[in-house]
Design an enzyme around this catalytic site. Structure first.
Site, PDB file in Angstrom:
ATOM      1  CD1 TRP A 131      40.135  42.915  51.165  1.00  0.00           C
ATOM      2  CD2 TRP A 131      38.430  44.173  51.888  1.00  0.00           C
ATOM      3  NE1 TRP A 131      40.335  44.200  50.710  1.00  0.00           N
ATOM      4  CE2 TRP A 131      39.306  44.985  51.142  1.00  0.00           C
ATOM      5  CE3 TRP A 131      37.284  44.757  52.456  1.00  0.00           C
ATOM      6  CZ2 TRP A 131      39.073  46.351  50.939  1.00  0.00           C
ATOM      7  CZ3 TRP A 131      37.052  46.110  52.250  1.00  0.00           C
ATOM      8  CH2 TRP A 131      37.944  46.887  51.496  1.00  0.00           C
ATOM      9  CE  LYS A 155      44.778  34.709  48.103  1.00  0.00           C
ATOM     10  NZ  LYS A 155      44.596  35.810  49.083  1.00  0.00           N
ATOM     11  CB  SER A 206      42.434  46.156  42.806  1.00  0.00           C
ATOM     12  OG  SER A 206      43.541  45.294  42.716  1.00  0.00           O
ATOM     13  CD  GLU A 227      32.853  42.512  40.230  1.00  0.00           C
ATOM     14  OE1 GLU A 227      33.245  43.703  40.112  1.00  0.00           O
ATOM     15  OE2 GLU A 227      32.407  42.048  41.282  1.00  0.00           O
ATOM     16  CB  CYS A 261      33.068  46.587  43.035  1.00  0.00           C
ATOM     17  SG  CYS A 261      31.753  45.379  43.047  1.00  0.00           S
TER      18      CYS A 261
HETATM   19  P1  ADP Z   1      42.918  44.524  47.802  1.00  0.00           P
HETATM   20  O1  ADP Z   1      44.361  44.914  47.889  1.00  0.00           O
HETATM   21  O2  ADP Z   1      42.005  45.695  47.839  1.00  0.00           O
HETATM   22  O3  ADP Z   1      42.528  43.430  48.749  1.00  0.00           O
HETATM   23  P2  ADP Z   1      43.428  42.937  45.472  1.00  0.00           P
HETATM   24  O4  ADP Z   1      42.778  43.003  44.149  1.00  0.00           O
HETATM   25  O5  ADP Z   1      44.899  43.154  45.515  1.00  0.00           O
HETATM   26  O6  ADP Z   1      42.659  43.970  46.360  1.00  0.00           O
HETATM   27  O7  ADP Z   1      43.112  41.564  46.180  1.00  0.00           O
HETATM   28  C1  ADP Z   1      42.025  40.716  45.888  1.00  0.00           C
HETATM   29  C2  ADP Z   1      42.480  39.281  46.006  1.00  0.00           C
HETATM   30  O8  ADP Z   1      43.541  39.036  45.082  1.00  0.00           O
HETATM   31  C3  ADP Z   1      43.020  38.900  47.377  1.00  0.00           C
HETATM   32  O9  ADP Z   1      42.591  37.586  47.677  1.00  0.00           O
HETATM   33  C4  ADP Z   1      44.535  38.970  47.159  1.00  0.00           C
HETATM   34  O10 ADP Z   1      45.272  38.175  48.054  1.00  0.00           O
HETATM   35  C5  ADP Z   1      44.657  38.441  45.751  1.00  0.00           C
HETATM   36  N1  ADP Z   1      45.876  38.847  45.026  1.00  0.00           N
HETATM   37  C6  ADP Z   1      46.644  39.948  45.205  1.00  0.00           C
HETATM   38  N2  ADP Z   1      47.649  39.987  44.309  1.00  0.00           N
HETATM   39  C7  ADP Z   1      47.540  38.883  43.521  1.00  0.00           C
HETATM   40  C8  ADP Z   1      48.265  38.356  42.396  1.00  0.00           C
HETATM   41  N3  ADP Z   1      49.314  38.984  41.887  1.00  0.00           N
HETATM   42  N4  ADP Z   1      47.827  37.192  41.852  1.00  0.00           N
HETATM   43  C9  ADP Z   1      46.747  36.567  42.332  1.00  0.00           C
HETATM   44  N5  ADP Z   1      46.037  36.991  43.381  1.00  0.00           N
HETATM   45  C10 ADP Z   1      46.404  38.142  43.984  1.00  0.00           C
END
Ligand code: ADP
Length: 454
Positions: A131, A155, A206, A227, A261
């Site tokens: 985001w 997504k 993350s 990334e 980042c």
């Molecule tokens: P944050 O919690 O800081 O938004 P994330 O790395 O968890 O960071 O989220 C980045 C993206 O990854 C978002 O679009 C989130 O919905 C998606 N995401 C979170 N968990 C998963 C997962 N287990 N598999 C695939 N996508 C995921």
């Protein structure tokens, strides 16, 4: 159909909602992408590029609205939200040309063999984005995948669905049906997409989620481009221009409320110039204006959500309990806001010097020699960006010793056009942008025959 409500982190008010996918729907979405992909690939590189570039005018016309949605959904100042969306629209054509150039067929020939290196699509690409740059991140993931001839299922983050959806719909309107689809939802939807019948997963987010995605992708040996986060150091040498170094430190620690980042997360300053540098940092920090990103003059917005705020405040509280001194900010602020904070009296035993903060906190430590600065800067599992401020030759020597993917000398880590966006160590696996990055969105196929002798 479930809906996903998007909330303004500056006010807590709803911004709007989108139709969300349920994990079991994802298989159908991916099947549509799979069905649409061969005809898209068959158009060829030039025609695909032309179709994508035809969306530039519509993306430009929608850019202010897309940027406004970015501000409403994740809180960045309005000029930055609009700036991001406009920059993306303005650079689309050039980016597509650069990608197409990287993916053009190459010819190799020696005395015996003539070889063509084709950069072919993998098939279906899942693009999972965060985001913090809710237009730029989707664009950097989606464009090379499309130009390469893949169909894409995007997504976007559940924090910024409206903004990403408008961007994706505006682009998709210029493409054949189902070549670019956006699905909305949280991590469970992202996970369903990773587990679905996709060939390439492009993820920005993350480190923890990157690890999960790699694990989920492993069974099918799916390609991944990850990334991930950073803990970027800034080294301020004794011969640095302290005004420039302090201006960079404040800008890069507090931009996007530190939710970048390649934010500066650790500052190492030579002890001979520590006090004048800190004075300059504090003066600039006091001049920042925090608030709702829609208010004129605001340059630091809120944290994206309460969870992120909690994480930042916990790191600060733990550092204080272990002896860190607060030189600015540090107090609680209403809603999702965290005051721009400057900390000193730190050491590497503290979480705040080791784990990604992703908030408006500048952490300052001093050093006594180049070797010590390099040792401290490299004492991290991450290795995304880094910066060194100092006399040029001196700064270049230190920069070459840093274990990061992108290093700026007397500037941030962004490079000239064509530079990849690349992390070392735990900051990435695979990378995007630049010739070598674009090529990771394609399968290389070498077709060889005997060379024709003259
Ligand atoms: P944050 O919690 O800081 O938004 P994330 O790395 O968890 O960071 O989220 C980045 C993206 O990854 C978002 O679009 C989130 O919905 C998606 N995401 C979170 N968990 C998963 C997962 N287990 N598999 C695939 N996508 C995921």
């Amino acid at each position: 159909m479930p809906t996903l409500v998007s909330v303004n982190p500056a006010t807590g008010e709803p911004v709007g909602s989108v139709e969300a996918a349920a994990p079991p729907d994802i298989g159908h979405v991916v099947a549509r992408a799979r069905a649409a992909q061969p005809a898209w690939a068959a158009l060829g590189l030039a025609e695909r590029s032309a179709r994508i570039k035809a969306a530039a005018a519509d993306l430009k016309a929608a850019a202010d609205r897309i940027g406004e949605l970015a501000t409403l959904e994740m809180g960045k100042p309005l000029p930055e939200g609009k700036g991001e969306a406009n920059h993306c629209a303005d650079s689309l054509a050039e980016d597509v040309d650069e990608i197409a150039d990287a993916l053009a067929t190459e010819l190799l020939e020696d005395k015996r063999t003539h070889t063509e290196l084709h950069h072919d699509p993998f098939g279906v690409c899942a693009a999972i984005t965060p985001w913090n740059f809710p237009v730029l991140m989707p664009m950097q993931s989606v464009l090379p995948a499309l130009v390469a001839g893949n169909a894409v299922v995007l997504k976007p983050s559940e924090e910024t669905p409206l903004c990403a959806d408008l961007w994706a719909r505006t682009l998709a309107a210029h493409l054949p049906a189902d070549v670019l689809q956006a699905v909305h939802g949280a991590g469970d939807v992202g996970r369903a997409l990773v587990l679905a019948d996709v060939d390439l997963i492009v993820f920005t987010g993350s480190r923890a989620t990157g690890v999960r995605i790699m694990q989920d992708a492993a069974a099918g040996l799916k390609r991944v481009i990850l990334e991930l986060g950073g803990k970027d150091p800034l080294v301020v040498l004794p011969d640095a221009d302290l005004d420039a170094a302090a201006a960079f430190a404040v800008r890069n620690s507090f931009r996007n409320a530190g939710q970048v980042c390649v934010s500066t997360e650790r500052i190492y300053v030579h002890r001979d110039v520590e006090q004048p540098f800190v004075d300059r940092v504090l003066e600039r920090t006091r001049a920042l204006r925090q608030g709702d990103g829609r208010e004129p003059g605001v340059n630091v917005g809120p944290m994206v959500n309460a969870r992120q705020k909690q994480k930042v405040l916990e790191q600060v509280a733990k550092a204080r309990a272990a002896g860190a001194r607060v030189l600015a900010g540090g107090g609680d602020a209403p809603g999702n806001f965290v005051q721009p904070t400057v900390l000193a009296g730190l050491d590497h035993g503290m979480d705040i010097m080791r784990e990604e903060t992703f908030g408006p906190v500048a952490c300052i430590m001093s050093f006594g020699s180049d070797d010590e600065a390099v040792r401290l800067a490299n004492d991290s599992p991450y290795g995304l960006g880094a910066a060194v401020f100092g006399e040029r030759a001196h700064a270049e020597r230190v920069a070459r010793a840093l274990n990061a993917g992108m290093i700026g000398i007397n500037q941030g880590c962004g490079g000239a056009a064509g530079t990849p966006w690349v992390g070392a160590r735990n900051s990435g696996y695979g990378f995007h942008s630049g010739k070598a990055g674009h090529r990771q969105f394609a399968q290389v196929r070498a077709v060889s025959r005997p060379a024709v002798r003259a």
